[in-house]
Structure formats: C-alpha cells, structure tokens
Design an enzyme around this catalytic site. Structure first.
Site, PDB file in Angstrom:
ATOM      1  N   HIS A  52      32.020 -93.261   9.545  1.00 26.33           N
ATOM      2  CA  HIS A  52      31.758 -94.375   9.104  1.00 26.33           C
ATOM      3  C   HIS A  52      32.187 -94.220   7.487  1.00 26.33           C
ATOM      4  O   HIS A  52      32.504 -93.175   7.189  1.00 26.33           O
ATOM      5  CB  HIS A  52      30.355 -94.835   8.655  1.00 26.33           C
ATOM      6  CG  HIS A  52      30.279 -94.758  10.118  1.00 26.33           C
ATOM      7  ND1 HIS A  52      29.214 -94.358  10.701  1.00 26.33           N
ATOM      8  CD2 HIS A  52      30.379 -96.418  10.764  1.00 26.33           C
ATOM      9  CE1 HIS A  52      29.061 -94.946  11.863  1.00 26.33           C
ATOM     10  NE2 HIS A  52      28.986 -95.867  12.180  1.00 26.33           N
ATOM     11  N   SER A 103      29.771-101.126  14.723  1.00 28.28           N
ATOM     12  CA  SER A 103      29.175-100.404  12.524  1.00 28.28           C
ATOM     13  C   SER A 103      29.892-100.655  11.716  1.00 28.28           C
ATOM     14  O   SER A 103      29.491-100.424  10.640  1.00 28.28           O
ATOM     15  CB  SER A 103      28.782 -99.479  13.228  1.00 28.28           C
ATOM     16  OG  SER A 103      29.579 -98.631  13.780  1.00 28.28           O
ATOM     17  N   ASP A 126      29.598 -90.351   6.916  1.00 29.65           N
ATOM     18  CA  ASP A 126      28.887 -89.033   8.075  1.00 29.65           C
ATOM     19  C   ASP A 126      30.527 -88.920   8.773  1.00 29.65           C
ATOM     20  O   ASP A 126      31.028 -89.113   8.948  1.00 29.65           O
ATOM     21  CB  ASP A 126      27.652 -90.302   8.539  1.00 29.65           C
ATOM     22  CG  ASP A 126      27.700 -91.624   9.379  1.00 29.65           C
ATOM     23  OD1 ASP A 126      29.327 -91.783   9.376  1.00 29.65           O
ATOM     24  OD2 ASP A 126      27.077 -92.249   9.495  1.00 29.65           O
TER      25      ASP A 126
END
Length: 354
Positions: free
Chosen positions: A330, A49, A327
């Site tokens: 990240h 991610s 968040d």
C-alpha cells in the site's frame, strides 16, 4: 417589523430593476440551480484495501494496529496506510465528506448523507483468501439499504460510485497455482468480465457516475521488488497488468457508448499515475520510491507485527512523507496524494462532475 418592510422594498426594487433592464430572471434561477448540482452529493465505494476506510474487522487486521494511521488520524483507524487512502482523495475532489464505512452505519447515522464505503481489505471481484465480502456482496449491501429506504432513487441519481480493483484476485490465483502464470491471461478476462457486470449492476441501482480504478503496476509493489532489494520492477507482472487494463478500458468504453453525452463511467489510470510518480519521485518530494517505509524485521514478520511479549517486530522510516510505499502493498498518504495529483491532471475526475 419596519426592518422587514424595508428589506422587502429593497428586494422588490432590485427585481424591478432587473425586469426593466431586460435581465432574464429565469436564466438567473437556472444558473443558480446548475451551480448547486455541479457536485455530487454522495460517494459510494466498493472494493478492497486501496479504498477501505475501516470496514475490515479489528481482530487480526493490521490496519487497526500501530503504526497504521500514524500520520492520519494519528492512530490506527482501519486504513491500510499511515494516513489517507484513495477514497479520501476522491471524496475531497468531489467536495463531499469521506463516506462512513458500512460497518459503522448504525453507530454513525449522521454521516449517511455523504454516502457509504462498502470496501473491505483483501477482497476481490471473486472470493479470495479474505473472509470479507467480495464486490458482489458489497453491492448487495447497497441494494438492501435501498430496499429499506435508507437511500432513495434521488440519492443514487446524484451520487458517484468508486470501484477499486487492486489485484487481490490475482494474488489469490497465483497463491493457489504455486506462483504459475499459466492460464493467467484467461483468468484476467474473467476478472474484467465480472468487474463489468458489477459496474452494470451499480448503474442499474441508479448511480449515474462511476469511477473504476485501473490496476496499478503490481510488478512495482514492494512485495515483488523485495527480491531485487527494492531496486527493480517486475516487467512480467506489469505485462499482465497492461492486459488487464487494456481489456478493462475497452469494455468500459463499449458501455459508455450506450449513453448519450458525457461518459458516465471513467477509468482512473492508476498504472500511469503510479509510474509517473515512481519515475519522477523528487518532483513529488518522494525520496524512497520502491522501498517501503514500514517493514518487518525479517520475512516472517510484516508491518505492525509483534511477538508473544508484545515486542514490535517491524521498523518504520524516519519520515513517511518522503516514502511512496507504506508497507509491502500500500502507498503512504504522501504516495496517494502524489497519485491524486496525477489523476487531477487528467480529464477522468472532471467527468465525475454533474
């Protein structure tokens, strides 16, 4: 026609002048070719991610839900941030367009010339809880494209690969071992060894320049610092991260010894880059270094969560540009930009130039 003749005459006189003055025209041509080969033409991305720009499925993935993408491109677009991520900044440095996600290769064929992003959020070098393909399978995707003549050996030889390993293997390990770190040191060796195998395989496909991300300080991620109300990093976790990064750097250094001249593999030191920003946030216009910008209203919710009535169950800070973390895991676009600026200050990115 006369204008063409005049242009030809002027060019002929210019070349004659260069010859009479003793200028080496061949040297001039070589300089021009060298300048044209200074930047790679394509970027191929593998990982998770931290590098995914839209591969993971829309169904169930928060990266495709509001408020993700609120800063860039202004709506959810599959990035795990409010905006740009590591891939975008590496592409910017290399002077190429951020490569198209593998998922959109058929619907956006005009962008294949910039390379391709095979990274999927939630994955690791081994299988994790994510149903998305691990890095071995991602490399298989590139191999298949080569077999089908989508990319040639010339394309690969003038490209750069980005390999992102952000810790999903370790999250999965801890989750399946009830949070126990017993045996983790041995597992770290396995993760590093598999990462090296992946890098060697990417080299074997013809990619000559590879950037491998070191592990960021997992002990400073909001999912870890939440227990201290986002005030303190977890030194125990960061000690294991240091072991991972040390083993990775040593192994990649050995690989580089098999090549002549400029190292073909570089390590992007995310640990030091993260810590430099976190320790001096105001230097980077960051006000909230450990507290995430987007959080769930309670522990059962996360950024982007809604209830059965589609009522949002999260809050977003007033200014994402002032936060380092978006968040619980990240960075924000501002965070990634600050990290990128730290990486630019090292020699690692410079070594990716041809």
């Amino acid at each position: 026609m006369d204008s063409h003749n005049r242009l030809f005459s002027l060019l002929s006189l210019f070349l004659l002048f260069l010859l009479l003055s003793g200028y080496n025209i061949g040297h001039l041509v070589l300089q021009a070719e060298a300048r044209s080969l200074q930047n790679p033409t394509k970027l191929f991305v593998f990982g998770d991610s931290y590098a995914d720009t839209g591969n993971i499925g829309r169904d169930g993935s928060k990266s495709w839900k509001t408020p993700y993408g609120v800063t860039f491109p202004g709506k959810p677009a599959g990035r795990f941030s409010d905006g740009r991520v590591l891939t975008d900044y590496i592409a910017k440095y290399l002077g190429v367009r951020s490569p198209v996600p593998y998922k959109f290769r058929k619907s956006m064929p005009e962008y294949l010339k910039y390379g391709m992003n095979f990274a999927y959020g939630g994955t690791g070098v081994f299988n994790t809880s994510s149903p998305s393909p691990n890095m071995t399978l991602q490399i298989d995707f590139l191999q298949d494209l080569i077999n089908h003549k989508v990319y040639s050996s010339y394309d690969l030889s003038n490209s750069v690969a980005l390999v992102s390993v952000a810790g999903n293997d370790y999250s999965f390990y801890l989750a399946t071992n009830n949070g126990s770190t017993q045996g983790l040191a041995s597992f770290i060796s396995s993760v590093v060894n598999q990462t090296i195998k992946n890098v060697v395989r990417i080299q074997g496909l013809g990619v000559k320049k590879i950037a491998v991300s070191g592990l960021q300080p997992l002990g400073c991620l909001p999912e870890t610092t939440a227990s201290s109300s986002f005030q303190e990093c977890n030194d125990t976790f960061n000690t294991f991260v240091t072991l991972h990064n040390t083993l990775l750097t040593q192994a990649l250094s050995k690989l580089n010894q098999t090549t002549n001249g400029t190292p073909s593999i570089v390590v992007l030191d995310l640990y030091d880059s993260f810590m430099s920003v976190l320790n001096h946030p105001t230097t980077h216009n960051i006000q909230n270094e450990l507290k995430p910008c987007c959080v769930g209203v309670s522990s059962e919710y996360s950024c982007g969560s809604v209830d059965d009535n589609n009522v949002k169950k999260y809050s977003v800070c007033d200014d994402p540009k002032s936060a380092f973390f978006w968040d619980l895991v990240h960075p924000t676009q501002a965070g990634w930009h600050a990290i990128y600026n730290q990486l630019r200050a090292t020699t690692a990115l410079q070594q990716l130039q041809y």
